[in-house]
Design a protein around this motif. Structure first.
Motif, PDB file in Angstrom:
ATOM      1  N   GLY A  43       0.794  -1.217   0.000  1.00  0.00           N
ATOM      2  CA  GLY A  43       0.000   0.000   0.000  1.00  0.00           C
ATOM      3  C   GLY A  43       0.828   1.269   0.000  1.00  0.00           C
ATOM      4  O   GLY A  43       0.312   2.343   0.262  1.00  0.00           O
ATOM      5  N   ARG A  44       2.121   1.164  -0.326  1.00  0.00           N
ATOM      6  CA  ARG A  44       2.979   2.353  -0.395  1.00  0.00           C
ATOM      7  C   ARG A  44       2.922   2.940  -1.798  1.00  0.00           C
ATOM      8  O   ARG A  44       2.838   2.207  -2.788  1.00  0.00           O
ATOM      9  CB  ARG A  44       4.422   1.996  -0.047  1.00  0.00           C
ATOM     10  CG  ARG A  44       4.605   1.610   1.405  1.00  0.00           C
ATOM     11  CD  ARG A  44       6.061   1.291   1.686  1.00  0.00           C
ATOM     12  NE  ARG A  44       6.488   0.110   0.923  1.00  0.00           N
ATOM     13  CZ  ARG A  44       6.698  -1.088   1.465  1.00  0.00           C
ATOM     14  NH1 ARG A  44       6.545  -1.271   2.754  1.00  0.00           N
ATOM     15  NH2 ARG A  44       7.075  -2.104   0.717  1.00  0.00           N
ATOM     16  N   VAL A  45       2.993   4.259  -1.878  1.00  0.00           N
ATOM     17  CA  VAL A  45       3.013   4.943  -3.168  1.00  0.00           C
ATOM     18  C   VAL A  45       4.368   4.712  -3.822  1.00  0.00           C
ATOM     19  O   VAL A  45       5.408   4.808  -3.180  1.00  0.00           O
ATOM     20  CB  VAL A  45       2.753   6.453  -2.996  1.00  0.00           C
ATOM     21  CG1 VAL A  45       2.881   7.188  -4.314  1.00  0.00           C
ATOM     22  CG2 VAL A  45       1.372   6.689  -2.400  1.00  0.00           C
ATOM     23  N   THR A  46       4.360   4.377  -5.119  1.00  0.00           N
ATOM     24  CA  THR A  46       5.600   4.184  -5.868  1.00  0.00           C
ATOM     25  C   THR A  46       5.654   5.184  -7.014  1.00  0.00           C
ATOM     26  O   THR A  46       4.635   5.723  -7.433  1.00  0.00           O
ATOM     27  CB  THR A  46       5.690   2.756  -6.442  1.00  0.00           C
ATOM     28  OG1 THR A  46       4.575   2.535  -7.314  1.00  0.00           O
ATOM     29  CG2 THR A  46       5.688   1.715  -5.340  1.00  0.00           C
ATOM     30  N   GLY A  47       6.859   5.427  -7.507  1.00  0.00           N
ATOM     31  CA  GLY A  47       7.059   6.341  -8.620  1.00  0.00           C
ATOM     32  C   GLY A  47       7.862   7.554  -8.198  1.00  0.00           C
ATOM     33  O   GLY A  47       8.459   7.569  -7.118  1.00  0.00           O
ATOM     34  N   PRO A  48       7.897   8.580  -9.053  1.00  0.00           N
ATOM     35  CA  PRO A  48       8.657   9.798  -8.748  1.00  0.00           C
ATOM     36  C   PRO A  48       8.174  10.468  -7.464  1.00  0.00           C
ATOM     37  O   PRO A  48       7.072  10.193  -6.970  1.00  0.00           O
ATOM     38  CB  PRO A  48       8.401  10.694  -9.953  1.00  0.00           C
ATOM     39  CG  PRO A  48       7.994   9.769 -11.052  1.00  0.00           C
ATOM     40  CD  PRO A  48       7.284   8.637 -10.374  1.00  0.00           C
ATOM     41  N   PHE A  49       8.984  11.387  -6.948  1.00  0.00           N
ATOM     42  CA  PHE A  49       8.716  12.029  -5.654  1.00  0.00           C
ATOM     43  C   PHE A  49       7.345  12.673  -5.565  1.00  0.00           C
ATOM     44  O   PHE A  49       6.719  12.669  -4.522  1.00  0.00           O
ATOM     45  CB  PHE A  49       9.796  13.067  -5.345  1.00  0.00           C
ATOM     46  CG  PHE A  49       9.638  14.354  -6.105  1.00  0.00           C
ATOM     47  CD1 PHE A  49       8.989  15.430  -5.522  1.00  0.00           C
ATOM     48  CD2 PHE A  49      10.123  14.486  -7.391  1.00  0.00           C
ATOM     49  CE1 PHE A  49       8.825  16.616  -6.221  1.00  0.00           C
ATOM     50  CE2 PHE A  49       9.969  15.659  -8.096  1.00  0.00           C
ATOM     51  CZ  PHE A  49       9.318  16.729  -7.509  1.00  0.00           C
ATOM     52  N   TYR A  50       6.851  13.244  -6.656  1.00  0.00           N
ATOM     53  CA  TYR A  50       5.577  13.965  -6.614  1.00  0.00           C
ATOM     54  C   TYR A  50       4.382  13.041  -6.435  1.00  0.00           C
ATOM     55  O   TYR A  50       3.301  13.495  -6.078  1.00  0.00           O
ATOM     56  CB  TYR A  50       5.398  14.844  -7.850  1.00  0.00           C
ATOM     57  CG  TYR A  50       5.502  14.102  -9.172  1.00  0.00           C
ATOM     58  CD1 TYR A  50       4.426  13.380  -9.671  1.00  0.00           C
ATOM     59  CD2 TYR A  50       6.666  14.146  -9.920  1.00  0.00           C
ATOM     60  CE1 TYR A  50       4.519  12.703 -10.877  1.00  0.00           C
ATOM     61  CE2 TYR A  50       6.764  13.489 -11.123  1.00  0.00           C
ATOM     62  CZ  TYR A  50       5.687  12.766 -11.603  1.00  0.00           C
ATOM     63  OH  TYR A  50       5.776  12.101 -12.797  1.00  0.00           O
ATOM     64  N   CYS A  51       4.565  11.745  -6.665  1.00  0.00           N
ATOM     65  CA  CYS A  51       3.449  10.800  -6.543  1.00  0.00           C
ATOM     66  C   CYS A  51       2.878  10.771  -5.132  1.00  0.00           C
ATOM     67  O   CYS A  51       1.670  10.664  -4.949  1.00  0.00           O
ATOM     68  CB  CYS A  51       3.886   9.404  -6.969  1.00  0.00           C
ATOM     69  SG  CYS A  51       4.247   9.267  -8.723  1.00  0.00           S
ATOM     70  N   GLN A  52       3.745  10.878  -4.119  1.00  0.00           N
ATOM     71  CA  GLN A  52       3.268  10.819  -2.739  1.00  0.00           C
ATOM     72  C   GLN A  52       2.366  11.996  -2.399  1.00  0.00           C
ATOM     73  O   GLN A  52       1.591  11.930  -1.460  1.00  0.00           O
ATOM     74  CB  GLN A  52       4.439  10.741  -1.776  1.00  0.00           C
ATOM     75  CG  GLN A  52       5.369  11.926  -1.814  1.00  0.00           C
ATOM     76  CD  GLN A  52       6.575  11.734  -0.930  1.00  0.00           C
ATOM     77  OE1 GLN A  52       6.466  11.128   0.129  1.00  0.00           O
ATOM     78  NE2 GLN A  52       7.714  12.229  -1.364  1.00  0.00           N
ATOM     79  N   PHE A  53       2.448  13.073  -3.175  1.00  0.00           N
ATOM     80  CA  PHE A  53       1.594  14.238  -2.942  1.00  0.00           C
ATOM     81  C   PHE A  53       0.368  14.225  -3.847  1.00  0.00           C
ATOM     82  O   PHE A  53      -0.534  15.034  -3.683  1.00  0.00           O
ATOM     83  CB  PHE A  53       2.377  15.531  -3.188  1.00  0.00           C
ATOM     84  CG  PHE A  53       3.629  15.617  -2.376  1.00  0.00           C
ATOM     85  CD1 PHE A  53       3.568  15.722  -0.990  1.00  0.00           C
ATOM     86  CD2 PHE A  53       4.867  15.559  -2.978  1.00  0.00           C
ATOM     87  CE1 PHE A  53       4.725  15.794  -0.233  1.00  0.00           C
ATOM     88  CE2 PHE A  53       6.034  15.637  -2.234  1.00  0.00           C
ATOM     89  CZ  PHE A  53       5.958  15.747  -0.860  1.00  0.00           C
ATOM     90  N   SER A  54       0.346  13.320  -4.825  1.00  0.00           N
ATOM     91  CA  SER A  54      -0.708  13.337  -5.840  1.00  0.00           C
ATOM     92  C   SER A  54      -1.704  12.197  -5.728  1.00  0.00           C
ATOM     93  O   SER A  54      -2.837  12.333  -6.163  1.00  0.00           O
ATOM     94  CB  SER A  54      -0.073  13.293  -7.235  1.00  0.00           C
ATOM     95  OG  SER A  54       0.826  14.365  -7.398  1.00  0.00           O
ATOM     96  N   ILE A  55      -1.275  11.042  -5.191  1.00  0.00           N
ATOM     97  CA  ILE A  55      -2.184   9.895  -5.081  1.00  0.00           C
ATOM     98  C   ILE A  55      -2.106   9.307  -3.684  1.00  0.00           C
ATOM     99  O   ILE A  55      -1.196   9.605  -2.922  1.00  0.00           O
ATOM    100  CB  ILE A  55      -1.878   8.798  -6.130  1.00  0.00           C
ATOM    101  CG1 ILE A  55      -0.548   8.094  -5.826  1.00  0.00           C
ATOM    102  CG2 ILE A  55      -1.911   9.350  -7.538  1.00  0.00           C
ATOM    103  CD1 ILE A  55      -0.354   6.806  -6.603  1.00  0.00           C
ATOM    104  N   GLY A  56      -3.031   8.454  -3.375  1.00  0.00           N
ATOM    105  CA  GLY A  56      -3.032   7.717  -2.120  1.00  0.00           C
ATOM    106  C   GLY A  56      -3.291   6.252  -2.417  1.00  0.00           C
ATOM    107  O   GLY A  56      -3.930   5.912  -3.403  1.00  0.00           O
ATOM    108  N   CYS A  57      -2.775   5.375  -1.584  1.00  0.00           N
ATOM    109  CA  CYS A  57      -2.953   3.931  -1.765  1.00  0.00           C
ATOM    110  C   CYS A  57      -3.654   3.353  -0.540  1.00  0.00           C
ATOM    111  O   CYS A  57      -3.450   3.824   0.577  1.00  0.00           O
ATOM    112  CB  CYS A  57      -1.599   3.247  -1.925  1.00  0.00           C
ATOM    113  SG  CYS A  57      -0.649   3.805  -3.351  1.00  0.00           S
TER     114      CYS A  57
END
Length: 69
Positions: A43-57
């Motif tokens: 359930g952790r966000v993966t991808g570039p740094f901005y992903c953690q601010f743009s999506i939730g899991c």
């Protein structure tokens, strides 16, 4: 509210000027490529740094759901 005008360099702007200000999280006309964002099995966000601010899991394990014995 009056205290904010005590900040050096702060000025009061009109409602008209405020309505002309555009903003958001997008770095430019193309914005962020959210197709590079995803979630791992934990359930952790993966991808570039901005992903953690743009999506939730969801915080659940789902990767082994398709496997049955």
């Amino acid at each position: 509210m009056k205290n904010i005008l005590n900040i050096k360099g702060a000025t009061k702007i009109s409602k008209t000027t405020q309505s002309q200000i555009n903003g958001g999280i997008s770095p430019g006309p193309g914005g962020y490529d959210l197709s590079k964002c995803g979630c791992d099995c934990a359930g952790r966000v993966t991808g570039p740094f901005y992903c953690q601010f743009s999506i939730g899991c969801l915080q659940v394990y789902t990767c082994d759901d398709a496997q049955t014995s």
